[in-house]
Motif scaffolding. Structure first.
Motif, PDB file in Angstrom:
ATOM      1  N   UNK A  51       0.836  -1.206   0.000  1.00  0.00           N
ATOM      2  CA  UNK A  51       0.000   0.000   0.000  1.00  0.00           C
ATOM      3  C   UNK A  51       0.869   1.253   0.000  1.00  0.00           C
ATOM      4  N   UNK A  52       1.860   1.267   0.906  1.00  0.00           N
ATOM      5  CA  UNK A  52       2.757   2.414   0.999  1.00  0.00           C
ATOM      6  C   UNK A  52       3.581   2.562  -0.283  1.00  0.00           C
ATOM      7  N   UNK A  53       4.024   1.402  -0.823  1.00  0.00           N
ATOM      8  CA  UNK A  53       4.833   1.431  -2.038  1.00  0.00           C
ATOM      9  C   UNK A  53       4.087   2.055  -3.197  1.00  0.00           C
ATOM     10  N   UNK A  54       2.808   1.704  -3.352  1.00  0.00           N
ATOM     11  CA  UNK A  54       2.010   2.276  -4.433  1.00  0.00           C
ATOM     12  C   UNK A  54       1.866   3.788  -4.266  1.00  0.00           C
ATOM     13  N   UNK A  55       1.679   4.228  -3.033  1.00  0.00           N
ATOM     14  CA  UNK A  55       1.553   5.668  -2.788  1.00  0.00           C
ATOM     15  C   UNK A  55       2.858   6.399  -3.093  1.00  0.00           C
ATOM     16  N   UNK A  56       3.961   5.819  -2.668  1.00  0.00           N
ATOM     17  CA  UNK A  56       5.261   6.453  -2.897  1.00  0.00           C
ATOM     18  C   UNK A  56       5.578   6.506  -4.389  1.00  0.00           C
ATOM     19  N   UNK A  57       5.260   5.420  -5.113  1.00  0.00           N
ATOM     20  CA  UNK A  57       5.511   5.404  -6.556  1.00  0.00           C
ATOM     21  C   UNK A  57       4.617   6.399  -7.299  1.00  0.00           C
ATOM     22  N   UNK A  58       3.557   6.841  -6.636  1.00  0.00           N
ATOM     23  CA  UNK A  58       2.710   7.874  -7.226  1.00  0.00           C
ATOM     24  C   UNK A  58       3.464   9.180  -7.441  1.00  0.00           C
ATOM     25  N   UNK A  59       4.597   9.342  -6.759  1.00  0.00           N
ATOM     26  CA  UNK A  59       5.411  10.550  -6.915  1.00  0.00           C
ATOM     27  C   UNK A  59       6.021  10.651  -8.309  1.00  0.00           C
ATOM     28  N   UNK A  60       6.032   9.538  -9.041  1.00  0.00           N
ATOM     29  CA  UNK A  60       6.567   9.577 -10.401  1.00  0.00           C
ATOM     30  C   UNK A  60       5.707  10.459 -11.292  1.00  0.00           C
ATOM     31  N   UNK A  61       4.397  10.506 -11.000  1.00  0.00           N
ATOM     32  CA  UNK A  61       3.497  11.364 -11.748  1.00  0.00           C
ATOM     33  C   UNK A  61       3.343  10.997 -13.210  1.00  0.00           C
ATOM     34  N   UNK A  62       3.525   9.716 -13.533  1.00  0.00           N
ATOM     35  CA  UNK A  62       3.397   9.288 -14.925  1.00  0.00           C
ATOM     36  C   UNK A  62       2.510   8.055 -15.029  1.00  0.00           C
ATOM     37  N   UNK A  63       2.544   7.413 -16.183  1.00  0.00           N
ATOM     38  CA  UNK A  63       1.685   6.246 -16.391  1.00  0.00           C
ATOM     39  C   UNK A  63       2.055   5.090 -15.469  1.00  0.00           C
ATOM     40  N   UNK A  64       3.349   4.947 -15.183  1.00  0.00           N
ATOM     41  CA  UNK A  64       3.786   3.872 -14.283  1.00  0.00           C
ATOM     42  C   UNK A  64       3.143   4.020 -12.911  1.00  0.00           C
ATOM     43  N   UNK A  65       3.008   5.263 -12.458  1.00  0.00           N
ATOM     44  CA  UNK A  65       2.394   5.521 -11.159  1.00  0.00           C
ATOM     45  C   UNK A  65       0.943   5.064 -11.143  1.00  0.00           C
ATOM     46  N   UNK A  66       0.220   5.315 -12.206  1.00  0.00           N
ATOM     47  CA  UNK A  66      -1.183   4.917 -12.268  1.00  0.00           C
ATOM     48  C   UNK A  66      -1.325   3.403 -12.367  1.00  0.00           C
ATOM     49  N   UNK A  67      -0.409   2.771 -13.094  1.00  0.00           N
ATOM     50  CA  UNK A  67      -0.462   1.317 -13.251  1.00  0.00           C
ATOM     51  C   UNK A  67      -0.239   0.626 -11.914  1.00  0.00           C
ATOM     52  N   UNK A  68       0.773   1.083 -11.185  1.00  0.00           N
ATOM     53  CA  UNK A  68       1.052   0.434  -9.904  1.00  0.00           C
ATOM     54  C   UNK A  68      -0.067   0.690  -8.907  1.00  0.00           C
ATOM     55  N   UNK A  69      -0.704   1.839  -8.976  1.00  0.00           N
ATOM     56  CA  UNK A  69      -1.840   2.114  -8.081  1.00  0.00           C
ATOM     57  C   UNK A  69      -2.945   1.108  -8.330  1.00  0.00           C
ATOM     58  N   UNK A  70      -3.288   0.877  -9.614  1.00  0.00           N
ATOM     59  CA  UNK A  70      -4.369  -0.050  -9.947  1.00  0.00           C
ATOM     60  C   UNK A  70      -3.990  -1.494  -9.606  1.00  0.00           C
ATOM     61  N   UNK A  71      -2.710  -1.840  -9.810  1.00  0.00           N
ATOM     62  CA  UNK A  71      -2.271  -3.191  -9.479  1.00  0.00           C
ATOM     63  C   UNK A  71      -2.313  -3.423  -7.970  1.00  0.00           C
ATOM     64  N   UNK A  72      -2.003  -2.375  -7.222  1.00  0.00           N
ATOM     65  CA  UNK A  72      -2.072  -2.475  -5.771  1.00  0.00           C
ATOM     66  C   UNK A  72      -3.487  -2.709  -5.283  1.00  0.00           C
ATOM     67  N   UNK A  73      -4.436  -2.026  -5.890  1.00  0.00           N
ATOM     68  CA  UNK A  73      -5.848  -2.198  -5.524  1.00  0.00           C
ATOM     69  C   UNK A  73      -6.309  -3.615  -5.841  1.00  0.00           C
ATOM     70  N   UNK A  74      -5.916  -4.108  -7.012  1.00  0.00           N
ATOM     71  CA  UNK A  74      -6.300  -5.468  -7.408  1.00  0.00           C
ATOM     72  C   UNK A  74      -5.687  -6.513  -6.472  1.00  0.00           C
ATOM     73  N   UNK A  75      -4.417  -6.307  -6.100  1.00  0.00           N
ATOM     74  CA  UNK A  75      -3.753  -7.244  -5.194  1.00  0.00           C
ATOM     75  C   UNK A  75      -4.447  -7.269  -3.843  1.00  0.00           C
ATOM     76  N   UNK A  76      -4.790  -6.101  -3.350  1.00  0.00           N
ATOM     77  CA  UNK A  76      -5.469  -6.001  -2.056  1.00  0.00           C
ATOM     78  C   UNK A  76      -6.798  -6.746  -2.095  1.00  0.00           C
TER      79      UNK A  76
END
Length: 326
Positions: A51-76
């Motif tokens: 959860x924290x990792x997805x939030x921190x990777x959101x700092x990239x501010x690009x498509x990778x950030x959005x992908x990891x956010x959605x993957x984190x939600x799916x994993x949860x």
């Protein structure tokens, strides 16, 4: 970023949990062993880390950030049932504190657990994301975030695929009907086979040690009497293994007649005998055999080789007992 079992994370300092309880207080029981607490904490830590990792990777501010956010939600979502089980287990352990320190002691325990989990998650993130944590503004390397995204997507870190860190938790969840019994429609399972072989091996070892050592130490009791004492202390596991083996042999007989029955019995006997002989040799094959026998007999009689919560396969062994009692 896959976590190993957090063996030390919840060796909580007694000072943080003392709320009037006596020094003899033990938060663990046979049904709530320390391994269950460790498994539950590991699950919660891994969830917090991702959860924290997805939030921190959101700092990239690009498509990778959005992908990891959605993957984190799916994993949860895929692993939600394990978080339910972990939360239930830790809450049940916390209830043990009510009798010795009331609600304050219970909440103190839960707070200590939460702090330990958060610290471990933060440590994992700092190592994996090049020092980036929720407490700073460091932008993590995109390659590290992409690696986390693949890990979450591939499912290799789903708890159903990591039984080495959830054995006691899975047994607890099945007992509480949070998780359906694995292979509930099948009596024969790999876990029960392994548990039965383990019990048979330990029984063999204790008997062989008695045979090889009692006379060397001038003892008058027989090896049968010696192993009988161990069997009495571990009777529920031996009974469960006996019931399961009887069922397996009957299944083999029904499927392939006496030939299949005898082949299965020979296989089990061979596995148990081979493993048992190897263990006994490692214990007793010493220059001073009398001293080796004295030490080994002492350990067995002290209960060091009894099946308990510290036994590596304890969750599987308890599951076998629960099956046998149905």
């Amino acid at each position: 970023m896959k976590l190993k079992s957090l063996t030390l994370i919840l060796v909580l300092s007694s000072s943080s949990l003392v709320y009037g309880q006596s020094t003899s207080f033990n938060r663990f029981t046979e049904e709530l062993p320390q391994l269950l607490e460790t498994d539950a904490a590991t699950v919660m830590t891994q969830g917090m880390t991702y959860d924290f990792g997805a939030k921190i990777c959101g700092r990239l501010g690009n498509q990778s950030a959005e992908i990891i956010r959605s993957k984190g939600v799916e994993w949860r979502k895929r692993n939600d049932i394990f978080f339910q089980g972990a939360s239930s287990a830790l809450n049940e352990i916390s209830e043990r504190y009510i009798s010795v320190g009331g609600e304050q002691a219970k909440q103190g325990y839960l707070q200590s657990v939460l702090v330990s989990i958060a610290k471990e998650a933060n440590k994992q993130l700092m190592r994996q994301l090049n020092g980036a944590t929720l407490d700073n503004n460091i932008v993590p390397p995109e390659i590290a975030c992409n690696g986390l995204s693949r890990l979450l997507h591939d499912g290799v870190s789903d708890f159903k695929n990591t039984p080495e860190i959830t054995r006691a938790l899975v047994a607890y969840m099945q007992r509480k009907r949070i998780l359906p019994a694995i292979g509930a429609s099948q009596t024969t399972t790999e876990s029960r086979d392994a548990s039965t072989a383990y019990i048979g091996t330990v029984n063999f070892v204790v008997g062989r040690v008695g045979r090889d050592c009692l006379s060397k130490l001038g003892r008058k009791d027989s090896s049968q009497e010696f192993v009988g004492v161990w069997q009495q202390r571990n009777s529920k596991y031996l009974a469960a293994a006996g019931k399961y083996m009887d069922m397996r042999l009957k299944e083999a007989q029904a499927a392939g007649g006496a030939e299949s029955h005898d082949a299965l019995l020979k296989t089990l006997t061979s596995v148990v005998g081979s493993a048992g002989e190897s263990i006994v040799k490692s214990w007793l094959d010493r220059s001073d055999k009398v001293e080796a026998c004295k030490r080994t007999i002492g350990l067995i009689e002290s209960g060091s080789y009894d099946i308990s919560a510290s036994t590596p396969m304890f969750a599987e062994l308890e599951s076998l007992v629960m099956w046998a009692q149905k």
